[in-house]
Design a protein around this motif. Structure first.
Motif, PDB file in Angstrom:
ATOM      1  N   VAL A 603     -43.789 -13.952  -3.192  1.00 53.88           N
ATOM      2  CA  VAL A 603     -44.624 -14.638  -1.931  1.00 53.88           C
ATOM      3  C   VAL A 603     -45.650 -13.697  -1.216  1.00 53.88           C
ATOM      4  CG1 VAL A 603     -43.749 -15.247   0.349  1.00 53.88           C
ATOM      5  CG2 VAL A 603     -42.466 -15.546  -1.564  1.00 53.88           C
ATOM      6  N   ASP A 604     -46.610 -14.767  -0.869  1.00 51.16           N
ATOM      7  CA  ASP A 604     -47.566 -14.086  -0.035  1.00 51.16           C
ATOM      8  C   ASP A 604     -46.790 -14.313   1.566  1.00 51.16           C
ATOM      9  OD1 ASP A 604     -49.803 -13.686   1.724  1.00 51.16           O
ATOM     10  OD2 ASP A 604     -50.798 -15.650   1.170  1.00 51.16           O
ATOM     11  N   PRO A 605     -47.040 -13.033   2.403  1.00 54.60           N
ATOM     12  CA  PRO A 605     -46.234 -12.667   3.288  1.00 54.60           C
ATOM     13  C   PRO A 605     -47.019 -13.196   4.592  1.00 54.60           C
ATOM     14  CG  PRO A 605     -47.489 -10.754   2.589  1.00 54.60           C
ATOM     15  CD  PRO A 605     -47.323 -11.729   1.550  1.00 54.60           C
ATOM     16  N   LYS A 606     -47.998 -13.820   4.275  1.00 56.34           N
ATOM     17  CA  LYS A 606     -48.989 -14.227   5.248  1.00 56.34           C
ATOM     18  C   LYS A 606     -48.625 -15.461   5.353  1.00 56.34           C
ATOM     19  CE  LYS A 606     -52.343 -11.174   5.474  1.00 56.34           C
ATOM     20  NZ  LYS A 606     -54.147 -10.889   4.969  1.00 56.34           N
ATOM     21  N   ARG A 607     -48.125 -16.433   4.381  1.00 58.49           N
ATOM     22  CA  ARG A 607     -47.952 -17.773   4.495  1.00 58.49           C
ATOM     23  C   ARG A 607     -46.181 -17.852   4.570  1.00 58.49           C
ATOM     24  NH1 ARG A 607     -51.249 -20.227  -0.035  1.00 58.49           N
ATOM     25  NH2 ARG A 607     -50.693 -18.804  -1.388  1.00 58.49           N
ATOM     26  N   VAL A 608     -45.461 -17.625   5.395  1.00 58.17           N
ATOM     27  CA  VAL A 608     -43.850 -17.847   5.472  1.00 58.17           C
ATOM     28  C   VAL A 608     -43.760 -19.164   6.929  1.00 58.17           C
ATOM     29  CG1 VAL A 608     -42.015 -17.188   5.145  1.00 58.17           C
ATOM     30  CG2 VAL A 608     -43.226 -15.731   4.230  1.00 58.17           C
ATOM     31  N   GLY A 609     -43.337 -20.068   6.081  1.00 56.58           N
ATOM     32  CA  GLY A 609     -42.370 -20.859   6.900  1.00 56.58           C
ATOM     33  C   GLY A 609     -41.183 -21.166   7.454  1.00 56.58           C
ATOM     34  N   ILE A 610     -40.391 -21.062   7.816  1.00 55.19           N
ATOM     35  CA  ILE A 610     -39.719 -21.983   8.499  1.00 55.19           C
ATOM     36  C   ILE A 610     -38.936 -22.551   9.647  1.00 55.19           C
ATOM     37  CG2 ILE A 610     -39.181 -19.732  10.688  1.00 55.19           C
ATOM     38  CD1 ILE A 610     -36.463 -19.146   9.961  1.00 55.19           C
ATOM     39  N   TRP A 611     -37.692 -23.434   9.310  1.00 56.38           N
ATOM     40  CA  TRP A 611     -37.112 -24.510   8.878  1.00 56.38           C
ATOM     41  C   TRP A 611     -35.824 -24.871   9.777  1.00 56.38           C
ATOM     42  CZ3 TRP A 611     -35.110 -29.626   8.294  1.00 56.38           C
ATOM     43  CH2 TRP A 611     -35.031 -30.152   7.315  1.00 56.38           C
ATOM     44  N   GLY A 612     -35.052 -25.241  10.103  1.00 58.76           N
ATOM     45  CA  GLY A 612     -34.321 -25.925  10.201  1.00 58.76           C
ATOM     46  C   GLY A 612     -34.073 -26.970  11.530  1.00 58.76           C
ATOM     47  N   SER A 613     -32.323 -27.413  11.676  1.00 54.56           N
ATOM     48  CA  SER A 613     -31.861 -28.446  12.587  1.00 54.56           C
ATOM     49  C   SER A 613     -30.900 -28.326  13.059  1.00 54.56           C
ATOM     50  CB  SER A 613     -32.161 -29.345  11.700  1.00 54.56           C
ATOM     51  OG  SER A 613     -32.027 -30.750  12.790  1.00 54.56           O
ATOM     52  N   SER A 614     -30.844 -28.632  14.432  1.00 55.64           N
ATOM     53  CA  SER A 614     -29.323 -28.012  15.181  1.00 55.64           C
ATOM     54  C   SER A 614     -29.006 -26.199  15.478  1.00 55.64           C
ATOM     55  CB  SER A 614     -27.882 -28.833  14.143  1.00 55.64           C
ATOM     56  OG  SER A 614     -26.758 -28.195  15.575  1.00 55.64           O
ATOM     57  N   TYR A 615     -28.170 -26.065  14.656  1.00 58.02           N
ATOM     58  CA  TYR A 615     -27.861 -24.646  14.892  1.00 58.02           C
ATOM     59  C   TYR A 615     -28.942 -24.311  14.050  1.00 58.02           C
ATOM     60  CZ  TYR A 615     -25.960 -19.972  12.735  1.00 58.02           C
ATOM     61  OH  TYR A 615     -26.227 -18.347  12.366  1.00 58.02           O
ATOM     62  N   GLY A 616     -29.679 -25.201  13.068  1.00 53.19           N
ATOM     63  CA  GLY A 616     -30.861 -24.173  12.011  1.00 53.19           C
ATOM     64  C   GLY A 616     -32.449 -24.117  12.820  1.00 53.19           C
ATOM     65  N   GLY A 617     -32.060 -25.383  13.742  1.00 53.80           N
ATOM     66  CA  GLY A 617     -32.763 -24.646  15.112  1.00 53.80           C
ATOM     67  C   GLY A 617     -33.715 -23.732  15.743  1.00 53.80           C
ATOM     68  N   LEU A 618     -31.916 -23.440  16.412  1.00 56.45           N
ATOM     69  CA  LEU A 618     -31.850 -21.685  17.240  1.00 56.45           C
ATOM     70  C   LEU A 618     -32.334 -20.680  16.238  1.00 56.45           C
ATOM     71  CD1 LEU A 618     -28.375 -21.224  18.993  1.00 56.45           C
ATOM     72  CD2 LEU A 618     -30.026 -19.243  17.524  1.00 56.45           C
ATOM     73  N   MET A 619     -31.967 -20.905  15.229  1.00 55.01           N
ATOM     74  CA  MET A 619     -32.165 -19.657  14.387  1.00 55.01           C
ATOM     75  C   MET A 619     -34.190 -19.806  14.063  1.00 55.01           C
ATOM     76  SD  MET A 619     -29.485 -18.895  11.226  1.00 55.01           S
ATOM     77  CE  MET A 619     -29.749 -21.077  11.137  1.00 55.01           C
ATOM     78  N   THR A 620     -34.581 -20.973  14.404  1.00 56.65           N
ATOM     79  CA  THR A 620     -36.730 -21.117  14.040  1.00 56.65           C
ATOM     80  C   THR A 620     -36.717 -20.925  15.676  1.00 56.65           C
ATOM     81  OG1 THR A 620     -35.635 -22.884  12.674  1.00 56.65           O
ATOM     82  CG2 THR A 620     -37.655 -22.973  13.647  1.00 56.65           C
ATOM     83  N   ILE A 621     -36.022 -20.984  16.282  1.00 57.38           N
ATOM     84  CA  ILE A 621     -36.720 -20.617  17.464  1.00 57.38           C
ATOM     85  C   ILE A 621     -36.543 -19.310  17.453  1.00 57.38           C
ATOM     86  CG2 ILE A 621     -36.729 -21.182  20.288  1.00 57.38           C
ATOM     87  CD1 ILE A 621     -36.418 -23.868  19.681  1.00 57.38           C
ATOM     88  N   MET A 622     -35.757 -18.690  17.330  1.00 61.58           N
ATOM     89  CA  MET A 622     -35.632 -16.672  17.521  1.00 61.58           C
ATOM     90  C   MET A 622     -35.949 -16.776  16.562  1.00 61.58           C
ATOM     91  SD  MET A 622     -32.605 -16.220  19.785  1.00 61.58           S
ATOM     92  CE  MET A 622     -31.198 -16.708  20.659  1.00 61.58           C
TER      93      MET A 622
END
Length: 751
Positions: A603-622
């Motif tokens: 993985v290129d450390p400068k090109r990492v995305g994250i996503w999730g919904s509900s509890y996953g949305g909490l983890m994404t914003i955190m």
């Protein structure tokens, strides 16, 4: 030291078409041999599927409509299932005969259904007598006669559900709704009815338990072995608050009024009772902790005793009460309190001969089976090991226990059996890795098995328990022909240590089929959630993102899922580190997965995305707020930003809204109060009608971000529910296209 394992193969014969020798992870893509389109040895593979998001998600499903709703005939010779062989959403009733090996379509109700309506079709079907089948469609009860005629019965009742035939086949019980409001919507209260299973047309059911109060309803029930009584659970929501969710849709202001509790509010009161059908007499069995959870209950084989398994609201103390049905006398059979317990995975059933109870509990640190004969005694452990059992059934006649467990590997769910007395555990499912969800025939001779793995969409298989080594019979074939012409992601599993405390973690990684070890790829972490790593098609069955993941991989991304702390399968010590730790331990686990793949050169450390919904949305914003620079961008769907507005059940992890550490404890676990550190691009997707995670909480979050001059993108879905990716196909495709564009701009093509 990390360990690695290749992805699973199908229960059918498979042809290995690619084997990649990668640094640290062994992966293999496989497809059914009969449909293989393998390239010649040495030729390069295409990156992945050539299909667009709109082509992956279509009304005639590419992967097919999985068979569901399995139900056996009393003699174990035929199984019913709900399916659509053409791949449309509407499920009709099918049967499969063990004797002839023939599957037969019994109803043709979906012929006139419009695909764009996305009607789900028949909800449940059960065998009656003489080849007749009772089923529910649009909340109404129907009977398919042996000659194929379909008649509607009990036409004066709405929202009929939970069909159950008595053990002797003479009666049919069901629950119905109690009233219809001014907009012709059925209020899902519930009255328990019983009718003669041999009866035909007419409103012939007799009200057995329940009244017309929509807030007090029969939630569940079980027949006694002799068919003379029914044990039931009644839910009472009368003390719970009602809340208005106002939103604009369809050109005007709408109101989704819901019964909805927050932590600290009054919740559903559950009570278990038994009704004698001959006399109509009903006895309710009170518990000393009446407001607490009921997880299971059951009558003994002789009908004289009843167990009720429950816990406190925080799932810290597991209690099993035993009652004398005739007198209501109660004794505490089993009790165990663990201050940091998180998951109410307990299950209980009567042992053969009513000789005490079989209990699934993690009292030794792992979910295993125990036998306890008398109240207060120490239960005898039947199974043991550093693996966990997900569910079990008791074969009383042969004194055996059948169970589903990850004994073979963390990501698997295989079928096993063991004598109640203990001894050798025998694997019933075949050697192929994957996920099994069994429905046993009455005599336990056969299993209707929902089976899937990373390369095989779910199908119905028949397993002969007398011949566990034999190849299972595949009953359905659901994917459309062009499914087999595509090149799908290369999926595998790896174990790695947490960079914070060294605890062993499990990851599921999806790579392009033409992965190049000399390149560093952009990475998408997600969708993030608990219990997110499973060897089955799409990984997470509850979220329809299989096609989105495949699309991302085909566009040159790697996709990663991590079994974060708080998840099932790795023992009590593993999940208890999540206690009071929403947005802390879990997001550290996600970061550990990113660090590991970066260290291995994927993985290129400068090109990492994250996503999730509900509890996953909490983890994404955190994650974006607390770990700036780790992720280039994140997408939060229906994000649970404010745990003060969570369901009371979330107190298992976050604790009650009381104590000297409040309000800090809740603020520490709420993204609403932890968003100040967000600097990287954020997209929020939320439906305005959501009763689970309130849209108003998203408004509160973005109001604060605007005041702090933090940039974000908001995708509002008018009238959408919490499961915004499952409401309608156009809405899902719209949202997924927005996600793909966002990640391409901010992750893949980042400067």
């Amino acid at each position: 030291m990390s360990r690695f394992r290749a992805s699973g193969r199908s229960a059918a014969a498979l042809l290995l078409i690619a084997s990649l020798s990668l640094p640290g992870i062994a992966l293999a893509q496989a497809q059914p041999a009969a449909q293989s389109h393998a390239p010649a040895q040495g030729t390069a593979q295409v990156p992945g599927t050539s299909l667009s998001i709109d082509e992956l998600y279509r009304y005639r499903s590419l992967v097919g409509i999985p068979p569901e709703g399995y139900s056996w005939s009393r003699d174990g010779g035929t199984v019913l299932f709900l399916w659509n062989e053409e791949g449309y959403a509407f499920r009709d009733i099918w049967s499969y005969s063990v004797r002839t090996g023939k599957k037969t379509r019994l109803t043709f109700l979906g012929r006139d259904a419009k695909p764009e309506a996305e009607q789900k079709g028949v909800a449940q079907a059960v065998f009656l007598d003489r080849g007749r089948v009772a089923f529910t469609l649009n909340g109404a009860l129907h009977i398919r006669e042996a000659d194929g005629r379909v008649i509607k019965v009990e036409g004066d009742k709405q929202a009929i559900r939970k069909l159950a035939v008595s053990p002797d086949g003479s009666k049919l019980a069901f629950v119905s709704g109690t009233q219809v409001d001014a907009r012709n919507r059925v209020t899902l209260g519930g009255i328990l009815w019983v009718r003669d299973a041999s009866a035909g047309e007419g409103n012939l059911a007799r009200r057995t338990v329940g009244d017309d109060d929509p807030k007090r309803y029969i939630d569940d029930f079980h027949w006694s072995d002799d068919g003379k009584a029914i044990a039931f659970q009644q839910a009472d929501d009368r003390a719970m608050p009602e809340r208005d969710i106002f939103y604009y849709a369809k050109g005007g202001l709408q109101n989704n009024r819901v019964i909805r509790a927050f932590p600290g509010d009054e919740t559903t009161k559950a009570t278990v009772g038994v009704v004698d059908l001959a006399s109509g007499n009903t006895r309710m069995f009170e518990r000393p902790d009446a407001k607490h959870h009921v997880w299971s209950y059951g009558l003994s084989g002789d009908g004289k005793r009843l167990f009720v398994s429950g816990s406190d609201m925080e799932a810290k103390e597991h209690s099993i009460y035993l009652y004398d049905v005739a007198t209501g006398t109660r004794e505490t059979f089993y009790q165990l309190r663990e201050p940091k317990h998180l998951r109410p995975d307990w299950q209980v059933a009567w042992a053969p001969g009513d000789d005490g109870l079989i209990i699934l509990t993690d009292r030794d640190g792992w979910l295993q089976l125990y036998h306890q004969k008398k109240a207060g005694e120490t239960p005898r452990q039947i199974t043991s090991g550093k693996w966990e059992i997900a569910s079990f059934e008791v074969d009383r006649a042969k004194r055996q226990l059948y169970f589903v467990a990850n004994k073979s590997y963390l990501s698997d769910r295989q079928l096993y059996r063991v004598p109640v007395a203990g001894g050798t555990i025998q694997q019933i499912s075949g050697p192929a890795p994957g996920t099994h969800e069994p429905v046993y025939s009455p005599d336990f001779r056969r299993i209707a098995d929902w089976y899937s793995n990373d390369t095989t969409p779910p199908e119905l298989y028949l397993v002969d328990t007398a011949k566990p080594a034999a190849k299972p019979v595949q009953v359905t074939k659901s994917p459309q022909p062009d499914f087999y012409t595509q090149t799908w992601a290369n999926i595998g599993y790896f174990e790695f240590p947490s960079h914070v405390d060294g605890v062993n973690l499990l990851g599921r990684v999806s790579l392009p089929a033409n992965y190049d070890p000399s390149k560093r790829y952009p990475l998408i972490v997600g969708s993030v959630y608990s219990d997110a790593v499973r060897n089955q098609w799409g990984g997470r069955r509850a979220h329809p993102t299989w096609g989105l993941d495949q699309y991302f991989v085909a566009q040159g991304y790697i996709v990663l899922n991590v079994n974060v702390r708080g998840s099932w399968g790795q023992g009590r010590d593993h999940n208890q580190t999540q206690y009071h730790s929403y947005g802390e331990t879990d997001i550290n686990d996600l970061e550990s997965g990113v660090r590991f793949l970066v260290s291995k050169g994927y993985v290129d450390p400068k090109r990492v995305g994250i996503w999730g919904s509900s509890y996953g949305g909490l983890m994404t914003i955190m994650s974006l707020s607390k770990k700036p620079g780790v992720y280039a961008a994140g997408i939060a769907g229906a994000p649970a930003t404010n745990v003060w507005h969570a369901y009371p059940g979330q107190m298992w992890i976050m604790g009650p809204p009381t104590g000297p550490d409040m309000p800090k404890r809740y603020e520490d676990q709420s993204a609403l109060f932890q968003a100040k550190g967000i600097k990287d691009p954020l997209m929020i997707i939320h439906g305005t009608r959501d009763p689970v995670v309130l849209y108003s909480d998203t408004m509160a979050l973005i109001e604060g971000m605007i005041q702090r001059e933090q940039m974000f993108e908001l995708v509002t879905l008018p009238g959408a529910n919490h499961a915004w990716a499952s409401d309608t196909l156009p809405q899902a495709r719209f949202a997924f296209r927005k996600m793909a564009d966002f990640f391409d701009r901010n992750v893949k093509n980042r400067d």
